[in-house]
Design a protein around this motif. Structure first.
Motif, PDB file in Angstrom:
ATOM      1  N   VAL B 298      88.722  45.424  -1.745  1.00  0.00           N
ATOM      2  CA  VAL B 298      87.715  44.639  -2.467  1.00  0.00           C
ATOM      3  C   VAL B 298      88.162  43.182  -2.518  1.00  0.00           C
ATOM      4  N   LYS B 299      89.451  42.988  -2.781  1.00  0.00           N
ATOM      5  CA  LYS B 299      89.979  41.629  -2.894  1.00  0.00           C
ATOM      6  C   LYS B 299      89.854  40.883  -1.562  1.00  0.00           C
ATOM      7  N   ASN B 300      90.150  41.611  -0.466  1.00  0.00           N
ATOM      8  CA  ASN B 300      90.084  40.956   0.851  1.00  0.00           C
ATOM      9  C   ASN B 300      88.673  40.914   1.404  1.00  0.00           C
ATOM     10  N   ASN B 301      87.723  41.346   0.595  1.00  0.00           N
ATOM     11  CA  ASN B 301      86.319  41.309   0.990  1.00  0.00           C
ATOM     12  C   ASN B 301      86.042  42.105   2.263  1.00  0.00           C
ATOM     13  N   GLN B 302      86.689  43.264   2.383  1.00  0.00           N
ATOM     14  CA  GLN B 302      86.398  44.156   3.517  1.00  0.00           C
ATOM     15  C   GLN B 302      85.269  45.086   3.081  1.00  0.00           C
ATOM     16  N   THR B 303      84.051  44.729   3.421  1.00  0.00           N
ATOM     17  CA  THR B 303      82.913  45.465   2.863  1.00  0.00           C
ATOM     18  C   THR B 303      82.347  46.505   3.827  1.00  0.00           C
ATOM     19  N   GLU B 304      82.761  46.461   5.090  1.00  0.00           N
ATOM     20  CA  GLU B 304      82.147  47.366   6.080  1.00  0.00           C
ATOM     21  C   GLU B 304      82.486  48.822   5.776  1.00  0.00           C
TER      22      GLU B 304
END
Lengths: 268, 412
Positions: B298-304
């Motif tokens: 979530v922190k690294n914005n890995q949304t896939e």
């Protein structure tokens, strides 16, 4: 069950195929690219004919002659440390190549490697049982026989395992029908009572919750009792139910539906 | 009405009383402690079993045949019905096999969610195992306690995918949904309580005289026998082989998490019980780590959540709704199905019961040419043939209990 005569490949077919579509291949690599597999293959090649060998998705695939299967698996188990037979079964290639492909999926825990031994047998041929080497083949070979009709020579108990023992046909053949025989329910009835009985027995009652209030054969009709088998047309006389004998019971007041009171007040 | 000569008497080919004083006892297929439709034909000398003959197939639905006539995505909910105690692990085994066949790389966030689901399923399965086995032995309290805990886990899963038993929570190429907002808090509060719960069970059982009598030195499987019969998972680990596919052939992110592989060299019922209990603790350990991994995602914005492979996997919903080409692709994938490359693959995963393998032979069509499911319970039922002789009738119940077989998986 009735004997089923196989017709054609009845499997589901892709309803759209592009004439010019060439399907890609799962990449295969040479066995030499992996040291452990290369050594294993050398050991197998030293004693047996290897028809083909390659590595696909990290596992070695070795094609051997069907007559060698017991010896090859023995070599794998005793000398090459493939101690477990994870799985074995067959693939139906009857329509294309007139036989079956049989695979043995092996696992070596010491080497952390899996390899697959494959062989091709013609229709009607049997394989050598490897049950003596791996007890797990006892059930796998029975399953293979059940599903494909391939027998294993030297198996101690070559019987069906998943299907009933009197089943006809082998379900995983491509020619095996995808839908059941809708008259199958009658075959036992025909055998025992004769075909005439079909009308008397009638269709199966599928809705187990169905209650027919005019049926005096199957239902007790509590509160509206009639002698069994009475024909009721629908305009039957209304029967007033008495919950107690006429003479009454000591200390118990006779229940009268008309005099009874329904108390609505929940706080009473 | 009955036509006399057409009626042939039908007796099962069994003699009940024989000259050698051997009695044949039918155990099942409707025995409540057989954990499903298992029929055991037991040859008895007095109370001792001299020969056992397990009979299976009462739940055979022809899943391999069904798979040959379904597109790949269509088969996913069917896999739920194999090991219905931990259905996500079946979904995952199938999804991973197809992904290996295609060569798909799943996004990291989906991997983390998959691991969470897998370990929750492992806990559910092990808790269920403990409950039913304890009930068979007579420990009703453990059954009630364990079912209470399992209920919490099922609630978490229900919040994720809407189903409690047949999850279908994993797709080929990733996962369909992100976890819900309450997921981590619920999971954490469950995990915080779990050690105390496991201690409760162990306090009730570990020194219980009845439990020990039924478990210790009953149903001992030697290492050779376990290997030869294709035993995997806790059955193999209790027999002295520390083989866990998560550790040895790591898939997903199991190589990044810290966990131990409990094993025992005793091989008896009690060893298996201990292995199961210890594995629950290890699963909890993994789950704590996946929570951290998820937070990092979530922190690294890995949304896939799904792999990007237009030939095989539909685009995200937002693309389908806004972009013409994605819609067309989606339409083709839903109506005709993906067409994986020609080739074959065998992929094994560590399901709660053992090694769950999917062998897929693809000929480039939308349906697999051959799909073979290597279900661990199949061999764990088979091993009863060699395991039961020498034991007594009451041992049968405890041995079936600790083998942890599920008949959806045995019969497929």
């Amino acid at each position: 069950m009735r004997a089923y005569k196989p017709k054609d490949n009845v499997q589901a077919k892709a309803y759209y195929t592009d004439r010019f579509y060439v399907s890609p291949q799962v990449p295969k690599s040479h066995v030499e690219s992996d040291e452990v597999f290369a050594r294993d293959l050398e050991a197998i090649k030293a004693k047996f004919d290897v028809l083909d060998a390659y590595i696909q998705v990290g596992q070695m695939v070795v094609f051997i002659n069907p007559s060698d299967n017991y010896k090859v698996l023995e070599l794998l188990r005793d000398e090459l440390e493939y101690t477990q037979l994870s799985e074995m079964s067959a693939i139906d290639w009857l329509a294309d190549r007139g036989g079956f492909e049989i695979f043995y999926q092996m696992l070596s825990m010491n080497k952390r490697k899996r390899l697959r031994i494959k062989m091709f047998i013609n229709k009607g041929e049997a394989v050598n049982s490897v049950e003596k080497l791996f007890r797990s083949a006892d059930w796998s070979e029975r399953e293979m026989f059940d599903m494909f009709g391939i027998e294993a020579n030297g198996h101690p108990f070559m019987k069906r395992i998943l299907m009933p023992y009197d089943w006809q046909g082998h379900p995983l053949l491509k020619t095996y029908p995808l839908q059941g025989d809708e008259f199958a329910a009658w075959y036992e009835v025909d055998k025992i009572y004769g075909k005439e009985a079909r009308d008397i027995i009638g269709p199966e009652l599928r809705d187990s919750a169905k209650v027919d209030r005019y049926d005096s054969e199957r239902f007790a009709r509590l509160g509206h009792e009639v002698p069994k088998g009475t024909k009721i047309t629908g305009n039957e006389p209304k029967v007033v139910q008495n919950y107690q004998e006429e003479g009454g019971v000591f200390m118990v007041k006779k229940f009268d539906k008309k005099d009874s009171v329904v108390i609505d007040d929940p706080q009473r | 009405m009955q036509i006399k000569n057409r009626l042939t008497p039908f007796f099962e080919n069994i003699t009940f009383d024989r000259e050698d004083n051997e009695m044949i006892l039918n155990f099942g297929p409707q025995h409540p402690s057989a954990h499903g439709q298992l029929r055991l034909m037991l040859h008895l000398q007095q109370e001792m079993i001299v020969k056992a003959h397990p009979d299976i197939g009462y739940l055979h639905r022809g899943m391999e045949k069904m798979a040959e006539n379904m597109i790949y995505n269509e088969f996913m909910p069917t896999t739920d019905r194999m090991d219905y105690i931990a259905s996500s692990s079946n979904n995952y085994g199938f999804a991973l096999a197809v992904e290996k066949l295609i060569g798909l790389e799943v996004p990291r966030r989906a991997k983390v969610i998959r691991m969470m689901l897998l370990e929750i399923n492992r806990l559910m399965s092990h808790i269920f195992w403990l409950a039913t086995t304890a009930l068979d032995i007579g420990a009703m309290t453990v059954f009630l306690f364990a079912f209470r805990e399992r209920e919490y886990l099922m609630d978490i899963i229900e919040g994720y995918c809407g189903a409690r038993l047949t999850h279908a929570a994993i797709r080929i190429g990733g996962v369909p949904l992100d976890i819900q907002d309450s997921f981590i808090a619920q999971l954490k509060s469950f995990l915080d309580k779990l050690p105390a719960n496991i201690k409760d069970y162990e306090d009730l059982l570990d020194t219980n005289r009845i439990w020990l009598m039924r478990m210790e030195e009953v149903g001992a499987i030697s290492k050779e026998m376990a290997l030869s019969w294709g035993c995997t998972g806790p059955m193999l680990r209790a027999s002295g082989v520390a083989w866990d596919i998560r550790k040895e052939e790591p898939y997903e992110l199991y190589d990044e998490v810290e966990f131990k592989v409990p094993y025992s060299d005793k091989g008896d019922n009690f060893a298996r019980y201990k292995v199961f209990m210890q594995e629950m603790r290890e699963s909890a350990k993994i789950l704590y780590q996946t929570i951290d991994m998820y937070k990092e995602c979530v922190k690294n914005n890995q949304t896939e959540l799904m792999a990007h492979a237009p030939k095989y996997v539909s685009a995200p919903k937002i693309d389908i709704m806004t972009q013409n080409y994605s819609l067309m692709q989606h339409f083709v994938l839903v109506t005709q199905g993906m067409r994986p490359p020609v080739g074959e693959v065998y992929v094994a995963t560590e399901s709660p019961k053992g090694e769950l393998g999917f062998y897929i032979n693809s000929q480039g069509g939308p349906y697999p040419y051959r799909l073979k499911v290597r279900a661990p319970s199949f061999w764990h039922a088979g091993v009863l043939t060699d395991l039961l002789p020498g034991h007594y009738i009451p041992d049968v119940v405890s041995i079936i209990g600790t083998t942890n077989i599920v008949f959806g998986e045995v019969d497929r």
